[in-house]
Design an enzyme around this catalytic site. Structure first.
Site, PDB file in Angstrom:
ATOM      1  N   LEU A  52      -0.649 -13.049  -8.559  1.00  0.00           N
ATOM      2  CA  LEU A  52      -1.802 -12.962  -8.661  1.00  0.00           C
ATOM      3  C   LEU A  52      -1.716 -12.181  -7.700  1.00  0.00           C
ATOM      4  O   LEU A  52      -3.079 -11.570  -7.968  1.00  0.00           O
ATOM      5  CB  LEU A  52      -1.626 -14.365  -6.907  1.00  0.00           C
ATOM      6  CG  LEU A  52      -2.432 -15.875  -7.701  1.00  0.00           C
ATOM      7  CD1 LEU A  52      -2.043 -16.314  -6.079  1.00  0.00           C
ATOM      8  CD2 LEU A  52      -3.711 -15.773  -8.584  1.00  0.00           C
TER       9      LEU A  52
ATOM     10  N   GLN B 176       0.606  -7.843  -6.206  1.00  0.00           N
ATOM     11  CA  GLN B 176       2.197  -7.449  -6.018  1.00  0.00           C
ATOM     12  C   GLN B 176       1.917  -6.550  -4.953  1.00  0.00           C
ATOM     13  O   GLN B 176       1.296  -6.081  -5.432  1.00  0.00           O
ATOM     14  CB  GLN B 176       3.103  -6.987  -6.906  1.00  0.00           C
ATOM     15  CG  GLN B 176       3.952  -6.681  -7.364  1.00  0.00           C
ATOM     16  CD  GLN B 176       5.154  -6.153  -8.559  1.00  0.00           C
ATOM     17  OE1 GLN B 176       4.230  -6.156  -9.562  1.00  0.00           O
ATOM     18  NE2 GLN B 176       6.077  -5.641  -8.084  1.00  0.00           N
ATOM     19  N   GLY B 177       2.484  -6.283  -3.523  1.00  0.00           N
ATOM     20  CA  GLY B 177       2.916  -5.888  -2.801  1.00  0.00           C
ATOM     21  C   GLY B 177       3.807  -4.691  -2.630  1.00  0.00           C
ATOM     22  O   GLY B 177       5.114  -5.865  -3.329  1.00  0.00           O
ATOM     23  N   GLY B 178       4.300  -4.377  -1.478  1.00  0.00           N
ATOM     24  CA  GLY B 178       5.219  -4.628  -1.136  1.00  0.00           C
ATOM     25  C   GLY B 178       5.979  -4.989  -0.194  1.00  0.00           C
ATOM     26  O   GLY B 178       7.626  -4.846  -0.174  1.00  0.00           O
ATOM     27  N   PHE B 179       5.999  -6.245   0.261  1.00  0.00           N
ATOM     28  CA  PHE B 179       6.711  -7.536   0.483  1.00  0.00           C
ATOM     29  C   PHE B 179       7.183  -7.991  -0.841  1.00  0.00           C
ATOM     30  O   PHE B 179       8.287  -8.566  -0.818  1.00  0.00           O
ATOM     31  CB  PHE B 179       5.841  -8.121   1.586  1.00  0.00           C
ATOM     32  CG  PHE B 179       5.566  -6.990   2.713  1.00  0.00           C
ATOM     33  CD1 PHE B 179       6.728  -6.779   3.606  1.00  0.00           C
ATOM     34  CD2 PHE B 179       4.365  -7.324   2.948  1.00  0.00           C
ATOM     35  CE1 PHE B 179       6.521  -6.130   5.122  1.00  0.00           C
ATOM     36  CE2 PHE B 179       3.580  -6.204   4.013  1.00  0.00           C
ATOM     37  CZ  PHE B 179       5.599  -6.245   5.139  1.00  0.00           C
ATOM     38  N   GLY B 180       6.040  -7.935  -1.604  1.00  0.00           N
ATOM     39  CA  GLY B 180       7.180  -8.938  -3.173  1.00  0.00           C
ATOM     40  C   GLY B 180       5.183  -9.390  -3.489  1.00  0.00           C
ATOM     41  O   GLY B 180       4.724  -8.895  -3.318  1.00  0.00           O
TER      42      GLY B 180
ATOM     43  N   VAL C 258       3.335 -12.483  -5.219  1.00  0.00           N
ATOM     44  CA  VAL C 258       2.890 -13.563  -4.990  1.00  0.00           C
ATOM     45  C   VAL C 258       2.016 -14.319  -6.032  1.00  0.00           C
ATOM     46  O   VAL C 258       1.920 -13.899  -6.880  1.00  0.00           O
ATOM     47  CB  VAL C 258       1.427 -13.129  -4.484  1.00  0.00           C
ATOM     48  CG1 VAL C 258       0.625 -14.193  -3.677  1.00  0.00           C
ATOM     49  CG2 VAL C 258       1.524 -12.067  -3.041  1.00  0.00           C
TER      50      VAL C 258
ATOM     51  N   ASP D  13      -0.509  -3.540   7.912  1.00  0.00           N
ATOM     52  CA  ASP D  13      -1.316  -2.652   6.173  1.00  0.00           C
ATOM     53  C   ASP D  13      -2.588  -3.568   6.391  1.00  0.00           C
ATOM     54  O   ASP D  13      -2.615  -4.423   5.634  1.00  0.00           O
ATOM     55  CB  ASP D  13      -0.130  -2.785   5.240  1.00  0.00           C
ATOM     56  CG  ASP D  13      -0.334  -2.915   4.006  1.00  0.00           C
ATOM     57  OD1 ASP D  13      -1.138  -1.601   4.269  1.00  0.00           O
ATOM     58  OD2 ASP D  13       0.033  -3.045   3.098  1.00  0.00           O
TER      59      ASP D  13
END
Length: 606
Positions: A289, A291-295, A297, A410
């Protein structure tokens, strides 16, 4: 018979009048604070049950008041001693007003109090020794007032105290020795003696609350931050060269989170790795769905057909191991509000950390603004107004109604989800503490998305509620314009790569109609657009002390207090702009400066 009737009437007339002592106490506070006719309108003396009043929270089982939050509401009166009768009160927040007079000694009767926030007022007199009776107190914040005299020795008896902020007052004398054992304290900006030897520092941590002279320091900080903005501008200019295939990636950076006391709450479902592997089709790329700095989704479907979003954290080795991760997850799960993304459960293995959320049918605000497919509906103006207010309420809850408070770090359109009714649901809050940033190769010590990061956070790595307010302000500009916070395409026409700078320029030139998202097809109220932009610019002021609290942002979006704040901002902005231009002429770095290239090391795009 007549004599008996007269006696009964006389007895009834002489009985004490029954009243709600809580309502009386809060009504007394409203009067003493000089609340205007437009403030606390639902605090009505003839409606003495305060559990339905704004800014008041009660225990649902006992109907006893537990929290009163009246931050940044421009009160100018005094504190009512009658508040001392609220023995069940756990939180009293009155920071950011213009309250004068002393702290009533009756506050020492608030036996359940865990948080007392009175900073950024004009309180005078001595700190009452009776505050030492507050044996459950954890947070005592009295900085940026005019308090005088010595620090009461009685405060050393509060063994529960974990944060004591007394900076920028007129306190004198020796600091009691045992106060240096508190995990976090700040006594700077007074005439105090820190200790009999050099072993004590006046601060265990840098205070987030700012400086004593709000407007003067705001200007100074704004000037200093001008230098930082120049650095960021040069950095962005260098990144412009890296664009390939017409792609405009967002730029992310990471930093270690601050440490708060861990508190475990609630019950969450602990998923097995196999459950989530099956639900996401072995974490198939077709189910990603975002992608971000935490990983990444992933969209998933559980065995009972429930749709979920599974966040697979990148930095899987969390500080403190599995137990610490679970405690932090449970703390996040306690934050329950209709404008916050609810956490369903989690999964941990020796090499994996995963979080499970409900699936949001309308995905994120960023998707609806910029990534919709042909035939999908765009966000109309009423929905954008609803999103702005809902997001503000969610952040207000994190900042002012969670204990300990939660800082998002963020805030942006990509982290605001939309449910089936297009209600804003803030996600990704509290995640900075769940990953071990020491495992990354990032050296900047800041977590966030370029263009959304507050200047003081970029320069110091220290976040606060006001860094979230800055990110929220940029998100409002995303809602109005539909554009990204950083857009390199503007380099071809002008210098303003940052959306914030671009909007400020158009605001000065009175050309705001040209910035509104073309997808709206002029179907909007220009006065409402201008109001939202003004709130955004107030939220993104360079000096964090000048930014409104989220509770004030909510009120401004609802039509209260914006005109006064805007007039003040315009006056101060002229001074800041002049100083910034002066600095810009003095410091003119080229785009190939080796210093700039080494100043910040960025992580890859999310």
């Amino acid at each position: 018979m007549e004599l008996l009737l007269e006696v009964l009437i006389l007895a009834l007339l002489t009985l004490p009048v029954l009243s709600d002592f809580q309502g009386d106490a809060l009504s007394s506070l409203k009067v003493s604070l000089n609340a205007s006719a437009d403030q606390l309108k639902d605090w009505k003396a003839n409606l003495v049950n305060p559990c339905t009043w704004s800014n008041v929270i009660c225990d649902p089982t006992t109907n006893l008041v537990t929290s009163v939050t009246l931050a940044s509401m421009n009160f100018s009166g005094t504190l009512s001693p009658q508040i001392g009768v609220l023995k069940t009160l756990t939180t009293l927040s009155l920071q950011g007003n213009g309250i004068t007079g002393g702290i009533p000694s009756e506050f020492g009767n608030l036996s359940s109090l865990t948080k007392l926030e009175l900073q950024n007022n004009r309180l005078s007199g001595e700190i009452p020794s009776s505050l030492g009776n507050l044996k459950k107190l954890q947070f005592l914040t009295l900085n940026q007032n005019n308090l005088s005299g010595a620090i009461p020795e009685s405060l050393t008896g509060i063994t529960s105290l974990i944060d004591l902020q007394l900076t920028s007052n007129n306190l004198v004398g020796q600091i009691p020795e045992r106060l240096f054992e508190i995990p976090k304290y700040n006594f700077t900006g007074n005439n105090l003696i820190c200790g009999p030897t050099e072993r004590h520092q006046c601060a265990s941590d840098v205070s987030e609350s700012g400086s004593p002279k709000k407007h003067k320091v705001g200007t100074i900080v704004g000037v200093v931050i001008g230098l930082i903005i120049l650095l960021v501008g040069a950095l962005l200019l260098s990144l412009y060269k890296l664009r390939q295939r017409g792609h405009r990636p967002e730029v992310f950076v990471d930093v270690a989170g601050e440490v708060d006391r861990k508190i475990a709450f609630g019950q969450l479902k602990r998923f097995s790795w196999r459950e989530l592997q099956i639900a996401t089709d072995n974490f198939s790329e077709k189910n990603v769905l975002g992608q971000g700095g935490f990983g990444k989704v992933y969209k998933g479907v559980l065995t009972d057909s429930t749709k979920v979003a599974v966040k697979r954290l990148t930095d899987c080795t969390s500080p403190g191991g599995d137990a610490a991760f679970q405690r932090e997850v449970e703390m996040i799960s306690v934050a329950v509000h209709k404008n916050l993304l609810r956490l369903i459960g989690f999964c941990t293995t020796p090499t994996e950390r995963l979080l499970v959320y409900p699936f949001m049918e309308n995905l994120s605000v960023a998707y609806r603004l910029r990534e919709v497919s042909a035939g999908e509906s765009i966000l109309d103006w009423p929905k954008r107004k609803k999103i702005a207010l809902g997001t503000a309420r969610g952040l207000e809850y994190l900042h002012e109604h969670c204990n300990p408070k939660i800082i998002h770090r963020d805030v942006k359109a990509a982290n605001v989800m939309l449910d089936e009714d297009f209600e804003a649901v803030v996600g990704d809050f509290g995640l900075a503490k769940l990953v071990d940033v020491r495992q990354t190769n990032v050296t900047t010590q800041v977590r966030g998305t370029m263009g959304h990061i507050a200047p003081e956070y970029l320069s110091t790595g220290k976040s606060s509620e006001r860094t979230d307010v800055f990110g929220y302000g940029v998100m409002l500009l995303e809602l109005v314009t539909g554009q990204r916070a950083v857009d390199f395409s503007r380099l071809e026409e002008e210098d303003d790569v940052l959306l914030l700078d671009h909007v400020k320029k158009l605001e000065r030139e009175k050309k705001l109609d040209g910035i509104v998202d073309r997808n709206l097809n002029k179907d909007y109220d220009m006065q409402e657009v201008e109001m939202m932009i003004r709130v955004a610019l107030l939220c993104t002021q360079a000096s964090p002390e000048e930014r409104p609290a989220m509770s004030e942002v909510v009120r401004m979006l609802e039509g209260e207090g914006l005109a006064e704040r805007w007039e003040e901002w315009q006056h101060d902005e002229v001074t800041r702009r002049q100083e910034y231009e002066r600095l810009r002429r003095r410091f003119d770095w080229g785009e190939d400066s080796a210093f700039i290239q080494e100043a910040v090391e960025l992580s890859g795009g999310r």
